[in-house]
Design an enzyme around this catalytic site. Structure first.
Site, PDB file in Angstrom:
ATOM      1  N   HIS B 138      34.993   8.942  53.230  1.00 32.01           N
ATOM      2  CA  HIS B 138      36.012   8.994  51.780  1.00 32.01           C
ATOM      3  C   HIS B 138      37.430   8.549  52.023  1.00 32.01           C
ATOM      4  CE1 HIS B 138      38.800   9.895  48.824  1.00 32.01           C
ATOM      5  NE2 HIS B 138      38.292  10.067  48.025  1.00 32.01           N
ATOM      6  N   HIS B 139      38.791   8.050  52.106  1.00 34.44           N
ATOM      7  CA  HIS B 139      39.729   7.485  52.722  1.00 34.44           C
ATOM      8  C   HIS B 139      40.789   8.563  52.980  1.00 34.44           C
ATOM      9  CE1 HIS B 139      41.930   4.241  54.469  1.00 34.44           C
ATOM     10  NE2 HIS B 139      41.650   3.237  53.457  1.00 34.44           N
TER      11      HIS B 139
END
Lengths: 474, 474
Positions: B138-139
């Protein structure tokens, strides 16, 4: 546009990343029967053509911030088969362990609510040349009966069965309309106190009646009285699956020998398998495990919505060592529970859930889930057991003979195991789903089903032989 | 417990089922170099041992209803590798089409936020005997630099590189503490007006300065001035991927012939490929496409958090037919944009996003997404282009030589294409991600990269030959 029923929406509100409320099914196909042989592009083309004529595969959710009532179904005008049908393979050697692992990963992924709520993963690379399909549908979109009927519409009784004709009378869902949804939602919301006033007395009156029956020994086990096992705790979003295929002829042999129903034999077999599994882990409780058994009310309820189900609690008799005694107990108990359940009214669950509010339900579920409350109150029920009768003849899925169809139901906080059994074409298919953290060795349980049935078959055969000898003395 | 920065949290708040904010990477492994040969269980055991010593793989989100500020990272005390590492295979014949299809499915699934935000899908069954890894992070957990460094920690410079020693000075994240989070959140929230007052003037003063620069022709293109193409619209959650591998030697040959930077050649190649792709579809705009280029500020920002990035807008020169003219234009433009971007301040994006409120941001994004607003306002930028330098030497992932590593970044409403380029071991790896509805034929674009580079190589070779002839007249 068609508003979801309260019960259908409840499956949306109660869903969290741990409590995933889709139902899966693992279908194993013998593709040697496919006219012209199997190939994926032709398979997808055929599936697309059939899905086009079936509204349940093309409807999607529609909601708006202004809507005070449950969301609605609308036609997906941008329907794209590529968002629903995926092609994948099992790693070598392509046996049941690899297949179940892959299906566990698929079952652990949340569904995208912005498109119609179904997926099919076409799985190649199996060691015996079969092709498997892992289907995934959201419980808001199907219940056991409608799900089976949607799958049945994709199937035929011969490999070359023609496509079903689109039904010209089929109601059109239409497009999304924010204003209609908001106004209708306001009216529905405003009418709630009135409708609730009608349902409330019958619900409240239930409890004293339940207690009176319980005193007479005629009641279902009351919730919160089940023994705690390793299967009972807060669940994660991590699923594993396993399965077992039994001979339906043997089930019927037992049924005939003891004059019980097929369902009694199925329940006694589930109980026998659980006994072995728990005993091997040194945790077989002294009192019986309690199963929640979903009951279809498609014939008896007049309420709207897709989910026409109610649930009943039943004791499995896992504490009884003798298989025949367990079977008889199950038979007596099942008859009693059915009569008690009928007295509760078919539409009870539907009526209550009609008042479910998205925010309150969802918020409460998140708190329940985050605090792992399921580990702190008494166990409501130990597992879900469901028995779905399927067709007694061979069925073909897009031309391929179905050699097994394992239904895989959802699990809930506090009860991390679902056992769903489906008869089909002379076989009894048993599908198991669990939270991997609670039951990492699920194959041990699946592999206990065969011996549990054999145990009953052995005494049934002995009894039949004795009876035959008595009737034909030499 | 460590609170997320505003920018890190923004990647959580802005995520919807259509706008998935994870970053993926497709790593192709030559497993013939693995000491003792490849097998999945050994591979997983080795990965588990390495992941244990790396906090970024073991931290998970923690939040509570009482927390008014951004969520926090806590140690996942129930960390289970089986929730992160999955084994799967590509269907026959196991070529690039099947691999990309499968990775597209994986990239389209939302991540489970209740566990550490990473997954690795080990993919077998490839026709050339390679094993691929589709990684997903996930960013909020990684940016380009930290993601690469996490992957690098799993890699070695030789097949038998030893496991990294756990760092004894490594800070411990600790467990979740609702009270600490709530109190800290209250303090952070109460301090916001003060902090905002400090950031606001510099932010507001930006605009007149930007306009002054634009008048002098020294500014980045202002947002909302990009031409609209088929790549620009509201995106769905449906991803497809494609990739291309180029020879880094050829890129350097062009660089040397024209005295520009590697990055200029990369950008001119991206532009050349886009030109071909759009021209083949009869939709090449008269004005240049505008790319958003993420810029690492790891060296220049003093703000906390994982995401140390800023973004700049750059014109790709897609309207210029002559490859050399396009290359020179890119070189001039890139130099100018970098100087403008430096004047904006490295921490601008981080400072602004520190004030992002979960409810307001998330709610606004859902409205934006549901109403497809991206289709109704002018295009901000056409695509994301990112160029990440990797190691110039061979790298081994758990003993297997990496033959390609394609970074696959996120896409946003209004700009349905992400092109991320990474140099490694003499190759230039180009990873493409798009919304499948906007770019269903993404391989056409990937296959245009080779010819786009060759076009530049051809003139570079001619120029070099001319220069050599001039230096050595016969």
């Amino acid at each position: 546009m068609e508003r979801l029923s309260g019960l259908d929406s409840t499956f949306l509100y109660l869903e969290t990343p741990s409590q995933l409320l889709h139902v899966c099914g693992l279908i194993v196909l013998d593709v040697s029967t496919v006219p012209g042989g199997y190939n994926f592009p032709a398979f997808k083309t055929e599936l697309t053509a059939r899905v086009r004529s079936m509204p349940g595969f093309r409807r999607k959710l529609f909601d708006s911030a202004l809507n005070l009532d449950h969301p609605a179904w609308v036609e997906d005008t941008q329907f794209d088969i590529d968002r629903h049908v995926h092609r994948v393979a099992v790693p070598a050697p392509g046996g049941r362990a690899e297949l179940a692992d892959l299906c566990g990963h698929i079952a652990s992924q949340q569904m995208d609510r912005t498109i119609p709520l179904w997926e099919m993963w076409v799985i190649e690379g199996l060691d015996d040349g079969s092709v498997a399909i892992m289907s995934k549908m959201h419980h808001a979109n199907v219940d056991g009966v409608t799900g089976a009927s949607m799958m049945a519409q994709l199937c035929g009784l011969t490999p070359d069965a023609p496509r079903p004709e689109p039904d010209p009378d089929q109601p059109q869902l239409g497009r999304a309309n924010t204003l209609d949804l908001a106004v209708g939602g306001l009216i529905g919301f405003a009418g709630r106190p009135l409708k609730m006033a009608k349902v409330l007395p019958s619900g409240v009156a239930l409890l004293p009646r339940w207690i009176r029956r319980a005193r007479r020994g005629e009641a279902m086990p009351a919730p919160f009285t089940a023994p705690r096992t390793s299967l009972n705790g807060a669940i994660t979003g991590h699923r594993n699956i396993a399965y077992s295929q039994l001979d339906l002829g043997k089930v019927k042999l037992v049924k005939d020998a003891f004059g019980v129903k097929v369902n009694d034999v199925v329940m006694a077999t589930v109980a026998g398998a659980l006994r072995r599994y728990l005993a091997d882990r040194d945790e077989l409780p002294d009192s019986s495990l309690v199963a929640m058994v979903p009951v279809s009310v498609h014939d008896t309820s007049d309420r709207p919505g897709t989910n026409q189900i109610s649930g009943m609690f039943t004791q499995l008799g896992t504490q009884i060592a003798d298989p025949v005694e367990r079977l008889n107990e199950t038979n007596v108990h099942n008859t009693m529970v059915k009569s008690h359940n009928a007295s509760l009214g078919a539409s009870l669950l539907q009526d209550w859930s009609q008042f479910a509010a998205p925010a309150a339900f969802g918020g409460a579920m998140r708190v329940y889930s985050n605090l792992k409350l399921a580990e702190h109150h008494p166990v409501v029920h130990n597992l879900v057991v469901s028995n779905v009768p399927g067709p007694p003849v061979p069925l073909y899925f897009l031309g391929a003979r179905i050699s097994a169809m394992y239904p895989l139901g959802p699990i809930f906080h506090g009860a991390g195991l679902n056992v769903t059994v489906m008869s089909m074409d002379g076989k009894l298919n048993v599908g198991l789903v669990s939270c991997r953290e609670l039951a990492p060795q699920l194959w041990d349980l699946a592999d206990a089903f065969g011996p549990a049935l054999e145990e009953l078959v052995k005494v049934a055969r002995a009894k039949t032989r004795k009876r035959t000898r008595a009737a034909n003395p030499k």
